[in-house]
Design an enzyme around this catalytic site. Structure first.
Site, mmCIF file in Angstrom:
data_model
loop_
_atom_site.group_PDB
_atom_site.id
_atom_site.type_symbol
_atom_site.label_atom_id
_atom_site.label_comp_id
_atom_site.label_asym_id
_atom_site.label_seq_id
_atom_site.Cartn_x
_atom_site.Cartn_y
_atom_site.Cartn_z
ATOM 1 N N SER A 237 0.797 -1.227 0.000
ATOM 2 C CA SER A 237 0.000 0.000 0.000
ATOM 3 C C SER A 237 0.825 1.271 0.000
ATOM 4 O O SER A 237 0.358 2.299 -0.472
ATOM 5 C CB SER A 237 -0.928 0.008 1.205
ATOM 6 O OG SER A 237 -0.179 -0.036 2.407
ATOM 7 N N LYS B 113 -11.174 0.519 -2.398
ATOM 8 C CA LYS B 113 -10.071 1.019 -3.217
ATOM 9 C C LYS B 113 -10.556 1.040 -4.671
ATOM 10 O O LYS B 113 -11.391 1.863 -5.002
ATOM 11 C CB LYS B 113 -8.827 0.183 -2.958
ATOM 12 C CG LYS B 113 -8.575 0.148 -1.432
ATOM 13 C CD LYS B 113 -7.229 -0.160 -1.007
ATOM 14 C CE LYS B 113 -7.132 -0.341 0.508
ATOM 15 N NZ LYS B 113 -7.373 0.892 1.290
HETATM 16 N N1 PMP Z 1 -5.214 -3.957 3.759
HETATM 17 C C1 PMP Z 1 -4.460 -3.027 3.160
HETATM 18 C C2 PMP Z 1 -3.197 -3.455 2.501
HETATM 19 C C3 PMP Z 1 -4.862 -1.685 3.160
HETATM 20 O O1 PMP Z 1 -4.097 -0.749 2.572
HETATM 21 C C4 PMP Z 1 -6.072 -1.335 3.785
HETATM 22 C C5 PMP Z 1 -6.602 0.089 3.795
HETATM 23 N N2 PMP Z 1 -5.688 1.078 3.826
HETATM 24 C C6 PMP Z 1 -6.803 -2.336 4.407
HETATM 25 C C7 PMP Z 1 -6.364 -3.642 4.369
HETATM 26 C C8 PMP Z 1 -8.075 -2.026 5.130
HETATM 27 O O2 PMP Z 1 -9.136 -1.914 4.234
HETATM 28 P P1 PMP Z 1 -10.395 -1.042 4.602
HETATM 29 O O3 PMP Z 1 -10.041 0.369 4.286
HETATM 30 O O4 PMP Z 1 -11.488 -1.593 3.767
HETATM 31 O O5 PMP Z 1 -10.639 -1.225 6.065
#
Ligand code: PMP
Length: 402
Positions: A172, A231
């Site tokens: 990320s 996303k």
């Molecule tokens: N996993 C990763 C790699 C992420 O970047 C994120 C969100 N930044 C999440 C899980 C969490 O997802 P959500 O925003 O749907 O809670």
């Protein structure tokens, strides 16, 4: 209470001095190179209208399911979407969670216990880290994408329980990708199990567009995959996919699934619509890839080191937090919404701009953004070029997300 409030105030002032205090600010301005709306669905008025239309024709289910899934919260819409999501991800079953964060928490705490061992990439997302912490398992943190370290950790005996290799697919903050096929071979060789967080890749890779697990051909070699709708699908919510036995186990044991309200059917209609678009418009994911490569090249042309990774997350490493904030502010003054990412989101000394490329951007916008970043770095007195490479190395060496 007074003394605690005073202490919180002092600590907040300290963070402000260090450039680490956060604020909530609803005045986003400039072209969005910041959100994770990689396919441009969230910003697309036609998608919003289509969802509205679909919702008007919605029959058979109530508009909300204000109960837990295990009580009255499951509607046929939940079950139908879960079947569709399982097919999309190439798995035998799937389970909706309120968010991706809660999907990771539920998955890891339900599957791992204190007798187990998790090998976890140093840059794994906080939700994976928190899930592993809560599970009480033994953790072996390996340097980012370090195959040798992973193999050595897998080879070390762990007779008390099982060993799991836990990784993101598209990282990320660094925008680079895990070699999932190689990981699948390694876990098989060492009788371990692979868990992948496909959050940032969902909607972007593979013939169906389901992510890097699909694109790497390891659907059947992975124990479980978590994904989010927040996303590329442009919405909100999360899921886990995998073999039926894993999903049934989560239904019984994943506390972040059991003890929370079911996702509302309106959200499910949105996810269904987003899946229709991913299936019908593969050219969008190709465009994201092309524009991301264009941006990486344009930054190199302006004297920066090539940003790490591939795909829509383009990190411009700056190291120092103040410097990152200064450059981000200068880029926004030029009309782009680009934000600095700083500790604890990334390791100390690895603050950066995290640029996110969308299919809806134009080639001209990409060029103008590269120019704005180059100019902002010059304005901040940064030596462009020779500086960026050593910072990149420093970031790798620092490793370790919060
Ligand atoms: N996993 C990763 C790699 C992420 O970047 C994120 C969100 N930044 C999440 C899980 C969490 O997802 P959500 O925003 O749907 O809670």
């Amino acid at each position: 209470m007074e003394s605690l409030l005073e202490e919180l105030f002092v600590r907040r002032r300290r963070r402000q001095r260090q450039g680490l205090a956060r604020g909530l600010d609803a005045t986003a301005e400039g072209i969005d190179f910041c959100s994770n709306d990689y396919l441009g669905f969230a910003a697309d008025a036609a998608t919003a209208r289509a969802l509205w239309k679909r919702w008007e024709g919605w029959k058979g289910s109530p508009h909300a399911a204000p109960a837990s899934r295990l009580l009255r919260g499951t509607t046929t819409a939940h079950l139908q979407l879960e079947s569709r999501l399982a097919r999309f991800k190439g798995a035998s079953a799937a389970l909706l969670f309120a968010t991706g964060y809660q999907a990771n928490l539920g998955l890891l705490t339900a599957l791992l216990g204190p007798e187990d061992r998790a090998i976890s990439d140093a840059l794994n997302h906080a939700s994976l880290i928190d899930g592993l912490r809560l599970s009480g398992c033994r953790k072996v943190i390996v340097p980012h994408l370090d195959l040798e370290a992973i193999e050595a950790a897998l080879a070390a005996p762990h007779p008390t329980g099982r060993t799991f290799l836990v990784t993101e697919s598209l990282f990320s903050m660094d925008g680079d990708t895990a070699p999932l096929e190689r990981y699948a071979e390694l876990v098989e060789r060492h009788s371990a199990l692979l868990i992948v967080d496909d959050a940032h890749a969902t909607g972007l890779y593979g013939a169906r567009g389901s992510g890097l697990v699909e694109a790497s051909g390891v659907e059947e070699r992975t124990l479980a995959v978590s994904s989010t709708f927040g996303k590329a699908l442009g919405l909100f919510g999360g899921m886990v996919s995998g073999p039926r036995a894993v999903i049934d186990h989560l239904i019984d044991h994943a506390r972040s699934f059991v003890f929370t309200t079911a996702p509302p059917p309106l959200l499910l209609a949105g996810v269904d619509l987003a899946l229709d678009r991913v299936a019908a418009e593969p050219e969008l994911r190709q465009r994201v890839g092309e524009l991301s490569e264009q941006l990486r090249r344009a930054l190199v042309d302006r004297g920066l080191a090539r940003p790490l990774g591939r795909g829509p997350i383009v990190p411009v490493l700056l190291g120092d937090t103040e410097r990152a904030l200064q450059v981000a502010a200068a880029v926004s003054r030029r009309g782009f919404d680009v934000r600095a990412v700083r500790p604890p989101t990334v390791a100390t000394g690895t603050s950066r701009l995290r640029v996110s490329v969308h299919a809806s951007h134009s080639k001209a916008q990409i060029d103008r953004l590269a120019e704005a970043i180059g100019d902002a770095m010059k304005e901040a007195g940064l030596l462009v070029g020779p500086l960026a490479a050593p910072i990149g190395e420093a970031c790798r060496a620092a490793g370790g997300a919060p």
